[in-house]
Design a protein around this motif. Structure first.
Motif, PDB file in Angstrom:
ATOM      1  N   GLN A  90       1.964   8.791  -0.551  1.00  0.00           N
ATOM      2  CA  GLN A  90       3.424   7.803  -0.791  1.00  0.00           C
ATOM      3  C   GLN A  90       4.585   9.482  -1.118  1.00  0.00           C
ATOM      4  O   GLN A  90       5.485   8.612  -1.195  1.00  0.00           O
TER       5      GLN A  90
ATOM      6  N   VAL B  95      -5.396   5.217  -6.523  1.00  0.00           N
ATOM      7  CA  VAL B  95      -5.185   3.816  -6.816  1.00  0.00           C
ATOM      8  C   VAL B  95      -5.943   2.845  -5.009  1.00  0.00           C
ATOM      9  O   VAL B  95      -6.324   1.671  -5.142  1.00  0.00           O
ATOM     10  N   GLN B  96      -4.870   3.176  -4.064  1.00  0.00           N
ATOM     11  CA  GLN B  96      -4.984   2.273  -2.732  1.00  0.00           C
ATOM     12  C   GLN B  96      -6.634   2.388  -2.376  1.00  0.00           C
ATOM     13  O   GLN B  96      -7.633   1.816  -2.373  1.00  0.00           O
TER      14      GLN B  96
ATOM     15  N   TRP C 231       0.584  -0.605  -0.102  1.00  0.00           N
ATOM     16  CA  TRP C 231      -0.272  -0.017  -0.107  1.00  0.00           C
ATOM     17  C   TRP C 231       0.629   1.357   0.275  1.00  0.00           C
ATOM     18  O   TRP C 231       0.645   2.328  -0.782  1.00  0.00           O
TER      19      TRP C 231
ATOM     20  N   LEU D 160       1.587   2.681  -2.989  1.00  0.00           N
ATOM     21  CA  LEU D 160       0.179   3.072  -4.087  1.00  0.00           C
ATOM     22  C   LEU D 160      -0.321   4.729  -3.671  1.00  0.00           C
ATOM     23  O   LEU D 160      -0.225   5.215  -2.655  1.00  0.00           O
ATOM     24  N   SER D 161      -1.025   5.972  -4.653  1.00  0.00           N
ATOM     25  CA  SER D 161      -0.955   6.070  -4.551  1.00  0.00           C
ATOM     26  C   SER D 161      -2.701   6.176  -4.028  1.00  0.00           C
ATOM     27  O   SER D 161      -2.969   5.148  -3.944  1.00  0.00           O
TER      28      SER D 161
END
Lengths: 363, 261
Positions: free
Chosen positions: B210, A111-112, A104, A107-108
């Motif tokens: 992220q 997308v998550q 996870w 992933l951005s």
């Protein structure tokens, strides 16, 4: 003598009811063989053939429609398959959890989110496909448990990603999700999960209504008694609809949720809602524990609710041991204490034997 | 089949939509607070081979004086403190229901100058990597170094968020967040007293998006993660994090910077 096909004539039945019917046929055949051997009842060849044909036809129809177990060997295989399904479901759920956590961070967020939402939906479609392909529902059950785990993962990780504080609402959503699968495919484990989640949600909401943080729900045992009461009401509702399996689960969980908190309240009266001093509240729950425990045992014996009787009987014995420990441990020599417990157990046995004899006499 | 499928999708969508609604509502309007914290207050809580996600836990000075969190303050946020802690029956009153944790708003003050003048203890002559390695090895008896302690400390609680913000107007110094508080009865010495304590803030952990994780990992350098929030920080902070609290008091990390050491 022409007999009509039972399956065709009977109202819609579940797989469990079909299995019960198969078991009845086998029991009948075994008993008839014994009666014939003892020369008590000997059917004419014609009668024997008609009955055998009728039962063979019935077994074939039930096997075709419900994939029931027709022999003891098949039954044992089914048990093995159930265990394998459960192990598979637990392992697959753990794999889904760990797989997501492993990747996870790479992933951005969009997308998550898409993956998290897709997981329970896609697995849900898998449940439908599996249910259409096999009547025993082992794969459907396995996939339904994985779908449930995926939905738990969905909401938990979503809360992590967006820094949402823990909320009891998640339990309501998980409970409804489990209920959907339980009722759509008649899956008892999912029903159990649904009752558990919704029960926790009810207890959490009631706890937060008192001003306390919902996470303190386990310090307010009476809330679980209310949830248990609702489960018992659901049991009565299902009973009227002649839904034996779901009735049994609701009833068993309901009584456990009602009785178990008494254990804790009889020790920690300060956790009670009763407007009484902690000691008085404790004594009230001492009395309630014995009265309600014995009452449930009595009703369960009369109505032949064997599971409820076992659960309430176990509660009563453990509750009695707990109270004897509270009252006598400090005052009695150890040998006398255990003698007392043994005496009480013998007394209980005598009472239960008497109740059993009465039940037999009533037929 | 369609009916069953719609039920499954419906439950998933409604539950997720509920969560998104909270997030959207939080991001509407100006942020309630925006503060720049460092490793002293934001502890990296999980980086391992089984999880690539990264979260930082909010740490505040748990040893800070909480004289302000007295019986009157507890009563103002809903605790039943009607019984004098020295009166007969106080122990019973404060033994159960009255002590259940409650949710309220907690004000955390961020004082960037805290610990500037403090000197490390005598054994701090060892190099920083040494200290960090000892700390991450979980050696018992490590003393906390004041200049590396968290500079967040709770200064107030209350159920009226607007009143708290009016009182603590500096949005770069005071964070208002949901928190769990509980009451404690002290009977070690007379006169007995009842006071409050902050059990946790909600949420207590923040996700590192992220796009910011690479900076965070680079800042950790050779020393790596410190092995858990229970290990005191034994070196100067390595990263700075800008945290924004939205209008719904949900925080999010908007920037990470590596600090020169």
């Amino acid at each position: 003598m022409a007999m009509k096909s039972t399956v065709d004539a009977a109202p819609p039945i579940t797989r469990e009811q079909a299995q019960q019917r198969v078991d009845q046929v086998h029991a009948f055949r075994a008993e008839l063989a014994r009666l014939e051997a003892d020369a008590v009842l000997i059917l004419s060849p014609d009668q024997s053939r008609v009955v055998r044909d009728q039962h063979d036809r019935l077994l074939a129809q039930l096997a075709q429609r419900f994939d029931v177990d027709r022999t003891q060997a098949e039954k044992q295989m089914s048990l093995g398959m159930r265990i394998a399904s459960l192990l598979g479901a637990v392992a697959l759920s753990a794999a889904v959890f760990l797989f997501f956590y492993r990747f996870w961070g790479l992933l951005s967020v969009p997308v998550q989110v898409v993956l998290l939402m897709a997981a329970p939906i896609v697995t849900g479609i898998g449940v439908e496909v599996a249910a259409r392909r096999e009547k025993t529902l082992y794969f459907a059950w396995l996939l339904a448990l994985v779908a449930f785990a995926s939905f738990v993962l969905n909401l938990s990780v979503l809360a992590s990603i967006f820094n949402l504080p823990p909320s009891p609402g998640g339990f309501l959503a998980w409970g409804i999700f489990a209920f959907v699968f339980a009722y759509a495919y008649r899956l008892q484990t999912l029903l159990l999960l649904g009752i558990g989640c919704v029960g926790i949600w009810i207890a959490a909401v009631l706890t937060s209504l008192t001003g306390a943080h919902w996470i303190a729900l386990f310090l307010r045992p009476e809330n679980f008694m209310i949830a248990g009461g609702l489960a018992l009401a659901a049991s009565a509702f299902h009973s009227r609809r002649d839904d034996a399996n779901f009735t049994l689960i609701y009833r068993l969980v309901g009584w456990i949720a009602v009785l178990l908190p008494i254990f804790f309240l009889s020790e920690w009266g300060e956790m009670s809602y009763l407007p009484l001093s902690p000691i008085t509240a404790r004594h009230c729950y001492d009395v309630l524990g014995f009265v309600l425990g014995a009452g449930v045992v009595y009703v369960a014996i009369r109505r032949q609710w064997s599971e409820t009787m076992n659960a309430s009987g176990l509660f009563l014995v453990l509750f009695l041991c707990l109270k004897l420990f509270d009252w006598c441990w400090d005052y009695l020599p150890r040998y006398l204490f255990f003698l007392l417990i043994g005496g009480v157990a013998v007394g209980l046995l005598a009472v239960l034997q008497r109740l059993r004899a009465r039940a037999i006499a009533r037929g | 089949m369609l009916k069953r499928f719609l039920w499954v999708i419906g439950v998933v969508l409604v539950a997720n939509a509920g969560a998104f609604a909270v997030v959207v509502r939080n991001s509407n309007g100006a942020p309630d607070a925006s503060v720049q914290l460092t490793e002293r207050e934001m502890w990296l809580s999980n980086v391992d081979t089984d999880s690539t996600g990264m979260t930082l836990s909010i740490e505040w000075d748990r040893d800070a004086s909480n004289d302000w969190f007295d019986r009157a303050k507890l009563a103002s946020i809903g605790f039943d403190c009607s019984v004098d802690p020295n009166a007969p029956g106080a122990e019973v009153h404060y033994s159960g229901r009255a002590l259940l944790p409650r949710t309220t708003y907690v004000v955390l003050e961020y004082d960037p100058n805290r610990g500037v003048d403090a000197k490390p203890p005598g054994n701090a002559r060892a190099t920083e990597p040494d200290l960090a390695n000892q700390a991450s090895a979980g050696q018992p008896g490590r003393q906390r170094v004041p200049e590396y302690e968290p500079r967040l400390r709770p200064v107030d609680v209350g159920n009226d968020r607007q009143a708290l913000r009016a009182k603590y107007a500096d949005r770069h110094r005071y964070i208002i967040t949901s928190g769990i508080v509980r009451a404690r009865l002290f009977q070690a010495r007379k006169p007995f007293k009842v006071d409050g304590t902050i059990v946790g803030v909600l949420p207590g952990e923040l996700y590192v998006p992220q796009q910011l994780q690479a900076t965070m990992l680079a800042s950790l350098g050779k020393i790596g993660n410190r092995g858990g929030p229970w290990v005191p920080l034994m070196h100067s902070p390595r990263y700075q994090v800008t945290v924004e609290y939205g209008s719904g008091l949900l925080p999010r990390i908007v920037e990470v910077k590596a600090l020169a050491r």
